[in-house]
Design a protein around this motif. Structure first.
Motif, PDB file in Angstrom:
ATOM      1  N   LYS A  63       0.812  -1.216   0.000  1.00  0.00           N
ATOM      2  CA  LYS A  63       0.000   0.000   0.000  1.00  0.00           C
ATOM      3  C   LYS A  63       0.850   1.272   0.000  1.00  0.00           C
ATOM      4  CE  LYS A  63      -3.945  -2.119   2.384  1.00  0.00           C
ATOM      5  NZ  LYS A  63      -4.853  -2.058   3.567  1.00  0.00           N
ATOM      6  N   GLU A  64       2.151   1.126  -0.158  1.00  0.00           N
ATOM      7  CA  GLU A  64       3.030   2.296  -0.146  1.00  0.00           C
ATOM      8  C   GLU A  64       3.042   2.997  -1.503  1.00  0.00           C
ATOM      9  OE1 GLU A  64       4.554   3.435   2.688  1.00  0.00           O
ATOM     10  OE2 GLU A  64       3.276   1.870   3.546  1.00  0.00           O
ATOM     11  N   GLU A  65       3.554   4.212  -1.521  1.00  0.00           N
ATOM     12  CA  GLU A  65       3.607   4.990  -2.764  1.00  0.00           C
ATOM     13  C   GLU A  65       4.587   4.385  -3.766  1.00  0.00           C
ATOM     14  OE1 GLU A  65       4.453   9.032  -1.985  1.00  0.00           O
ATOM     15  OE2 GLU A  65       2.675   9.388  -0.763  1.00  0.00           O
ATOM     16  N   ILE A  66       5.694   3.844  -3.265  1.00  0.00           N
ATOM     17  CA  ILE A  66       6.682   3.230  -4.152  1.00  0.00           C
ATOM     18  C   ILE A  66       6.161   1.870  -4.591  1.00  0.00           C
ATOM     19  CG2 ILE A  66       9.045   2.357  -4.318  1.00  0.00           C
ATOM     20  CD1 ILE A  66       9.821   4.391  -2.192  1.00  0.00           C
ATOM     21  N   LYS A  67       6.090   1.654  -5.897  1.00  0.00           N
ATOM     22  CA  LYS A  67       5.508   0.435  -6.444  1.00  0.00           C
ATOM     23  C   LYS A  67       6.530  -0.372  -7.234  1.00  0.00           C
ATOM     24  CE  LYS A  67       1.396   1.508  -4.930  1.00  0.00           C
ATOM     25  NZ  LYS A  67       0.765   0.740  -3.821  1.00  0.00           N
ATOM     26  N   ILE A  68       6.204  -1.632  -7.430  1.00  0.00           N
ATOM     27  CA  ILE A  68       7.027  -2.506  -8.254  1.00  0.00           C
ATOM     28  C   ILE A  68       6.774  -2.171  -9.721  1.00  0.00           C
ATOM     29  CG2 ILE A  68       7.422  -4.902  -8.951  1.00  0.00           C
ATOM     30  CD1 ILE A  68       6.456  -5.652  -6.075  1.00  0.00           C
ATOM     31  N   ASN A  69       7.845  -2.012 -10.491  1.00  0.00           N
ATOM     32  CA  ASN A  69       7.737  -1.702 -11.910  1.00  0.00           C
ATOM     33  C   ASN A  69       7.523  -3.006 -12.682  1.00  0.00           C
ATOM     34  OD1 ASN A  69       8.089  -0.983 -14.605  1.00  0.00           O
ATOM     35  ND2 ASN A  69       9.677   0.525 -14.129  1.00  0.00           N
ATOM     36  N   MET A  70       6.270  -3.386 -12.865  1.00  0.00           N
ATOM     37  CA  MET A  70       5.944  -4.669 -13.475  1.00  0.00           C
ATOM     38  C   MET A  70       6.421  -4.774 -14.928  1.00  0.00           C
ATOM     39  SD  MET A  70       4.621  -6.828 -11.465  1.00  0.00           S
ATOM     40  CE  MET A  70       3.771  -7.017  -9.896  1.00  0.00           C
ATOM     41  N   ASP A  71       6.506  -3.649 -15.634  1.00  0.00           N
ATOM     42  CA  ASP A  71       6.947  -3.680 -17.027  1.00  0.00           C
ATOM     43  C   ASP A  71       8.387  -4.179 -17.162  1.00  0.00           C
ATOM     44  OD1 ASP A  71       4.536  -2.728 -17.894  1.00  0.00           O
ATOM     45  OD2 ASP A  71       5.161  -0.630 -17.899  1.00  0.00           O
ATOM     46  N   ILE A  72       9.142  -4.025 -16.077  1.00  0.00           N
ATOM     47  CA  ILE A  72      10.539  -4.448 -16.081  1.00  0.00           C
ATOM     48  C   ILE A  72      10.775  -5.614 -15.125  1.00  0.00           C
ATOM     49  CG2 ILE A  72      12.881  -3.751 -15.401  1.00  0.00           C
ATOM     50  CD1 ILE A  72      12.183  -0.938 -16.394  1.00  0.00           C
ATOM     51  N   THR A  73      10.365  -5.429 -13.888  1.00  0.00           N
ATOM     52  CA  THR A  73      10.725  -6.365 -12.828  1.00  0.00           C
ATOM     53  C   THR A  73      10.065  -7.728 -12.986  1.00  0.00           C
ATOM     54  OG1 THR A  73      10.909  -4.435 -11.375  1.00  0.00           O
ATOM     55  CG2 THR A  73      10.945  -6.588 -10.321  1.00  0.00           C
ATOM     56  N   LEU A  74       8.882  -7.784 -13.569  1.00  0.00           N
ATOM     57  CA  LEU A  74       8.230  -9.075 -13.783  1.00  0.00           C
ATOM     58  C   LEU A  74       9.095  -9.957 -14.684  1.00  0.00           C
ATOM     59  CD1 LEU A  74       5.819 -10.974 -13.467  1.00  0.00           C
ATOM     60  CD2 LEU A  74       4.760  -9.834 -15.431  1.00  0.00           C
ATOM     61  N   TYR A  75       9.701  -9.361 -15.704  1.00  0.00           N
ATOM     62  CA  TYR A  75      10.539 -10.128 -16.629  1.00  0.00           C
ATOM     63  C   TYR A  75      11.887 -10.471 -16.000  1.00  0.00           C
ATOM     64  CZ  TYR A  75       6.993  -9.093 -20.055  1.00  0.00           C
ATOM     65  OH  TYR A  75       5.780  -9.017 -20.723  1.00  0.00           O
ATOM     66  N   LEU A  76      12.383  -9.577 -15.143  1.00  0.00           N
ATOM     67  CA  LEU A  76      13.576  -9.905 -14.375  1.00  0.00           C
ATOM     68  C   LEU A  76      13.308 -11.104 -13.473  1.00  0.00           C
ATOM     69  CD1 LEU A  76      14.820  -6.361 -13.255  1.00  0.00           C
ATOM     70  CD2 LEU A  76      16.005  -7.918 -14.812  1.00  0.00           C
ATOM     71  N   ALA A  77      12.120 -11.116 -12.868  1.00  0.00           N
ATOM     72  CA  ALA A  77      11.738 -12.207 -11.967  1.00  0.00           C
ATOM     73  C   ALA A  77      11.608 -13.530 -12.730  1.00  0.00           C
ATOM     74  CB  ALA A  77      10.429 -11.871 -11.257  1.00  0.00           C
ATOM     75  N   ILE A  78      11.053 -13.478 -13.930  1.00  0.00           N
ATOM     76  CA  ILE A  78      10.928 -14.693 -14.752  1.00  0.00           C
ATOM     77  C   ILE A  78      12.315 -15.267 -15.040  1.00  0.00           C
ATOM     78  CG2 ILE A  78      10.292 -15.581 -17.028  1.00  0.00           C
ATOM     79  CD1 ILE A  78       7.953 -13.552 -16.981  1.00  0.00           C
ATOM     80  N   GLY A  79      13.237 -14.381 -15.443  1.00  0.00           N
ATOM     81  CA  GLY A  79      14.605 -14.818 -15.690  1.00  0.00           C
ATOM     82  C   GLY A  79      15.263 -15.354 -14.434  1.00  0.00           C
ATOM     83  N   ALA A  80      15.000 -14.699 -13.292  1.00  0.00           N
ATOM     84  CA  ALA A  80      15.586 -15.123 -12.024  1.00  0.00           C
ATOM     85  C   ALA A  80      15.066 -16.491 -11.593  1.00  0.00           C
ATOM     86  CB  ALA A  80      15.297 -14.088 -10.940  1.00  0.00           C
ATOM     87  N   CYS A  81      13.795 -16.785 -11.903  1.00  0.00           N
ATOM     88  CA  CYS A  81      13.222 -18.105 -11.582  1.00  0.00           C
ATOM     89  C   CYS A  81      13.967 -19.207 -12.329  1.00  0.00           C
ATOM     90  CB  CYS A  81      11.741 -18.145 -11.967  1.00  0.00           C
ATOM     91  SG  CYS A  81      10.651 -17.291 -10.837  1.00  0.00           S
ATOM     92  N   ILE A  82      14.172 -18.985 -13.620  1.00  0.00           N
ATOM     93  CA  ILE A  82      14.908 -19.968 -14.428  1.00  0.00           C
ATOM     94  C   ILE A  82      16.353 -20.069 -13.938  1.00  0.00           C
ATOM     95  CG2 ILE A  82      15.677 -20.584 -16.754  1.00  0.00           C
ATOM     96  CD1 ILE A  82      13.288 -18.907 -17.791  1.00  0.00           C
ATOM     97  N   GLY A  83      16.947 -18.906 -13.676  1.00  0.00           N
ATOM     98  CA  GLY A  83      18.321 -18.877 -13.180  1.00  0.00           C
ATOM     99  C   GLY A  83      18.462 -19.541 -11.824  1.00  0.00           C
ATOM    100  N   GLY A  84      17.429 -19.404 -10.986  1.00  0.00           N
ATOM    101  CA  GLY A  84      17.468 -20.037  -9.663  1.00  0.00           C
ATOM    102  C   GLY A  84      17.582 -21.544  -9.774  1.00  0.00           C
ATOM    103  N   ILE A  85      16.858 -22.129 -10.715  1.00  0.00           N
ATOM    104  CA  ILE A  85      16.901 -23.581 -10.937  1.00  0.00           C
ATOM    105  C   ILE A  85      18.267 -23.987 -11.484  1.00  0.00           C
ATOM    106  CG2 ILE A  85      15.923 -25.487 -12.260  1.00  0.00           C
ATOM    107  CD1 ILE A  85      13.253 -23.950 -12.216  1.00  0.00           C
TER     108      ILE A  85
END
Length: 263
Positions: A63-85
């Motif tokens: 609920k804070e003013e600072i938000k997650i930048n989904m246009d960028i960070t969602l794709y970083l997270a997808i890559g990180a999931c694969i990289g984590g494995i």
């Protein structure tokens, strides 16, 4: 020892929630210095703690003013999931090749030391280094992939790697960087832990150890999120830099310790 594990996890999660480094990069070297559990057990328990911390931190910041930048960070997270494995696979292969947990631990500590020194240099000179605004989704996935592989192999859950990469490639401000880093850490830890569970590769550990470390993760995240709201971007950045210096000394200590054990 459970009380010590709780304190380490709580402090690491407090620091991780503020700076966005996750906490694993603090838990691992401190726990390595105790020498009370194997590298594989420590990596697993650290991952569980970091996942707990990042989950709580994200919930408290929704609920804070600072938000997650989904246009960028969602794709970083997808890559990180694969990289984590992939990083977990690399870790397991390294253990099989070297056949010595202490040697693998020493390699991890050396890499962590080099990474921390490089990031300290970058943070001190970042005003002189041109940053970028990467928007291409494929490049975001590739960056996340690299972060995920390194983080999972090193058992740190993201750490300063995420912060430096987000600063450099996406030009985000410190507090925005911290929040988006926690989002990436959340997904990379889920993928790494799921891979461990599905592969039936869970190391032996005491259930009470897992409970107290995750509890430390929860309490550290709650207090860290609270303190973060009262800190400016400049203070957040200074806090992050001081943590890096502390980690350098811890990693040097661990390298010396692992060298003695390996020899």
């Amino acid at each position: 020892m459970e009380f010590i594990y709780f304190i380490i996890s709580a402090i690491a999660s407090f620091i991780g929630a503020i700076s966005g480094i996750g906490g694993g990069i603090i838990i691992k070297p401190f726990m390595d210095s105790l020498g009370t559990m194997s590298v594989s057990t420590l990596s697993f328990l650290s991952g569980c703690t970091v996942l707990t911390m990042s989950t709580v931190s994200l919930i408290r910041n929704r609920k804070e003013e600072i938000k997650i930048n989904m246009d960028i960070t969602l794709y970083l997270a997808i890559g990180a999931c694969i990289g984590g494995i992939l990083g977990k696979e690399l870790f397991d292969k390294s253990r099989m090749i070297f056949g010595n947990d202490s040697l693998v631990g020493m390699i991890q500590s050396i890499l962590l030391l080099l990474i921390n020194l490089a990031i300290i240099f970058y943070m001190k000179n970042k005003d002189k280094i041109e940053t970028h605004n990467v928007e291409d989704k494929k490049n975001c996935v590739l960056i996340g992939l690299l972060l995920g592989v390194l983080s999972s192999f090193l058992g740190i859950g993201g750490g300063p790697l995420n912060i430096a990469a987000i600063y450099y490639f996406f030009s985000m401000k410190p507090k925005e960087t911290a929040l988006n880093s926690l989002f990436i850490i959340f997904f990379s830890q889920i993928s790494s832990l799921l891979r461990t569970v599905l592969a039936n590769d869970i190391p032996e550990f005491g259930i009470m150890t897992l409970v107290v470390m995750c509890l430390g993760g929860v309490l550290g995240a709650i207090y860290g999120s609270y303190r973060s709201k009262k800190m400016s971007d400049d203070i957040t950045q200074q806090f992050f830099s001081k943590v890096l210096i502390l980690l350098v000394f811890i990693n040097i200590f661990n390298i010396i310790k692992f060298t003695g054990v390996s020899l």
